[in-house]
Design an enzyme around this catalytic site. Sequence first.
Site, short mmCIF file in Angstrom:
data_model
loop_
_atom_site.label_atom_id
_atom_site.label_comp_id
_atom_site.label_asym_id
_atom_site.label_seq_id
_atom_site.Cartn_x
_atom_site.Cartn_y
_atom_site.Cartn_z
N HIS A 49 0.87 -1.18 -0.07
CA HIS A 49 0.10 -0.06 0.10
C HIS A 49 0.90 1.27 -0.24
O HIS A 49 0.66 2.03 -0.97
CB HIS A 49 -1.11 -0.16 1.11
CG HIS A 49 -1.75 1.04 1.55
ND1 HIS A 49 -2.62 1.85 0.45
CD2 HIS A 49 -1.62 2.23 2.49
CE1 HIS A 49 -2.97 3.08 0.90
NE2 HIS A 49 -2.55 3.09 2.22
N HIS A 73 3.39 7.03 5.37
CA HIS A 73 2.27 7.56 5.90
C HIS A 73 1.47 6.82 7.00
O HIS A 73 0.58 7.38 7.73
CB HIS A 73 1.43 8.16 4.90
CG HIS A 73 0.45 6.95 4.44
ND1 HIS A 73 1.02 6.25 3.32
CD2 HIS A 73 -0.79 6.69 4.35
CE1 HIS A 73 0.01 5.25 2.85
NE2 HIS A 73 -0.95 5.67 3.46
N GLU A 77 0.50 5.66 12.50
CA GLU A 77 -0.83 5.33 12.88
C GLU A 77 -0.98 3.88 13.38
O GLU A 77 -1.58 3.52 14.17
CB GLU A 77 -1.71 5.51 11.69
CG GLU A 77 -3.22 5.12 11.66
CD GLU A 77 -4.05 6.01 12.66
OE1 GLU A 77 -3.53 7.18 13.15
OE2 GLU A 77 -5.04 5.37 13.31
N ASP A 78 -0.28 2.98 12.61
CA ASP A 78 -0.52 1.70 12.68
C ASP A 78 0.61 0.95 13.40
O ASP A 78 0.46 -0.19 13.64
CB ASP A 78 -0.73 0.96 11.31
CG ASP A 78 -1.88 1.69 10.47
OD1 ASP A 78 -2.90 2.07 11.30
OD2 ASP A 78 -1.94 1.53 9.19
N ASP A 142 -3.35 8.38 -1.38
CA ASP A 142 -3.71 7.24 -0.47
C ASP A 142 -4.99 6.70 -0.61
O ASP A 142 -5.30 5.66 -0.89
CB ASP A 142 -3.52 7.81 1.09
CG ASP A 142 -3.96 6.77 2.05
OD1 ASP A 142 -3.70 5.59 1.88
OD2 ASP A 142 -4.39 7.44 3.24
N ASP A 262 -22.06 16.19 -25.41
CA ASP A 262 -20.42 16.15 -25.19
C ASP A 262 -20.17 14.73 -24.89
O ASP A 262 -19.13 14.27 -24.20
CB ASP A 262 -20.02 17.17 -24.37
CG ASP A 262 -20.61 17.21 -22.97
OD1 ASP A 262 -21.59 16.22 -22.74
OD2 ASP A 262 -19.97 17.99 -22.17
MN MN Z 1 -3.06 4.65 3.88
#
Ligand code: MN
Length: 732
Positions: A49, A73, A77-78, A142, A262
Amino acid sequence: MHTDITELLDMLSKSKHNYDFDMIKSAFEFAQICHEGQFRKSGEPYITHPIAVAELVASLDLDTSSICAALLHDTVEDCGDKATIEIIKDKFGNEVSELVDGLTKLVAIPFNDKEEEHIENLRKMFLAMSKDIRVIFIKLCDRLHNMRTLSSHYEYKQRTIALETMHVYAPLAHRLGMQKIKQELELLALQYLDPIGYDEVKKHIEEKYGKNKDFLDNAQNNIANKLNEQNIKFGIEGRVKSIYSIYKKMYNQNKSFEEIYDFYAIRIIVDTELECYTVLGIIHEMFNSMPGRFKDYISTPKPNMYRSLHTTVIGRDGIPFEVQIRTWEMHAVAEYGLAAHWKYKDGTNDDSLDNKLKWIRTILETEHESLDPDEVLRPLKIDIFEDETFVFTPKGDVINLPNGATGIDFAYAIHSAVGNKMVGLKINGMIAPIDTVLKTGQIVEVLTSASSKGPNRDWLKIVKTGEAKNKIRQWFKREKRNENIALAANDFDRELNHYNKNLTDAEKDTILLNLAKRHGIQSADDFLNAIGYGAISISKISPRIKSEVDKITTSGIETPTPFANIQHESKKLANTKNTSAVIIEGLDNCQAKFAHCCNPLPGDNIIGFITKGYGISIHKYDCPNAVKGLQDPESKDRWVTASWSSSSAKSNTLYQADILILANNSISLLSDISMALSDLRVDILSMNSKSGKDGITTINLSVGAKSTEHFNNIISRLKNIKNVFEVTRGKS
Ligand code: MN
């Protein structure tokens, strides 16, 4: 799906920018260690990811810091203790750690199914919390990768994420001009939100396109030949309108499939702006154009910076198609929006983030003058970066306040009833003073009580928003007329005393009425009420007051009486209007008077008694009436805690104080006492003496005292008088 960064490094080495490959490699290695043993819902190693996100970020031509932040990123958090912002700062420096921090904070924003106005606030909150525009770019990448891999989630989760994408992320991508990302996000979200509608439109497109498979190729070839004849260098591409934009026109604007002109579009990309107009001329020579469908977004760009010429012409078999003409630079901006701008600016290092944000602001502000309201969402004020604070209610709604707003402002922003019943405040679950200045991202809760006595007048000086101020004033206007009038009369009196003119009551009344009329108010009470609830400020009208005072005192109406002095002095005595000296717990600025059984002085311990209709009477705490009353079951609930305000110590207000003097009979006794008091500049309010046959004189004396301290000075001076043997407070 990659589990290493060979592909990413390959992409970057082909780019014309200089990347710090060592740093990117070490960010990858760190992320790899952090996510070791973690897996995506799909079963793939988690590291796939962040790598995919970094590849997307690289495709936007963002810088080394952004690519590192993309790789990192999800670590904070994880990954528990393995990764903290401090560790990342140590390893990769400030810039990367700030980006990661911004990305981590965005995770905490709860996007639930909300009404439109809340969604708009969420978008703003999102921007406000991002601080650095790169955070938004990375976050969009993300989200894009998460949408591409959404199928492995549960249905409920799919719906929630798709809804968020449609309401928050796609509009942001649109506003930032990132059409490519926006369109893919919308398409993916639509598949989860309305799979049936999606299939229907898709089927329509396939059928229609199937019938005219070579339509686009044919038109493209014709145009290409013509442009070659004219020696114009160009790129050309044909496309069928996106499923989601057709879906929107059909379902939101209720158009039939045939009304979508269009559906087919051809894009021609040239080198210069001038060539754009040349090509337009050629197209209009080749085909009949549809009236009213020509748009010049080159001379008038769209708010998200989009520039192009649009025209719709009739092709083979009467099938209309749109032609878009633009330069390569316009093309890059159309596809990648702000990210493309970032790329152009990359060479000039002096371009600070502040400048970039200012620049974004300018663009988004022009949204107000948009020529194409259909295309543009409601204006997004991006100056939120400096002026606004966004906080959450406990339910997750976002409340938007100016910087510096307090808990009280927040309460009134929710509802005036909430503000009026406010008794406390919680910030992120912790009790905090109600006047705490709020910060973006906090969860704020107002504690209310049905027995709250309403707002405090001091709140008017604390609150930041006009809304809160107005609501508080409204409350006082409505609920506290008598108190407003009493308070204002007191303030007004004080103001008049500044001029030291010994005005009579009648004169004061005249001044008051004149002032009221100058404000278009007919009665003095209404005028005082307006001052009391804050609609008129005494300090602001002070020049008018002065001019009215001057008018009265120079007009010769004043007729000094022999009693003028006495009147003046007794005026200074504390009366029921003088309430600012005493604070009653739970009651704001109520009418208070001083009980004559004990005549409390500032400095005495005091207690209040709620009378029936005469406000609060203030007694000394040890006054026999208070001691008795507190024991009486019928009245004990009407005794309330009271204390002297800090202003009572400074003010020169005089309070009545009784003194009992016992002395040996003496002819000079009364004059000795008078002399002593006059030495001390103490006003005598009354003096009675009684000489007994036992040779003892009893004197009941009433003086004006400022405080217990002042009073004690008086007592000790009196004790020094010849023949006096006992001086006590009180009366016989
Ligand atoms: Mn992520």
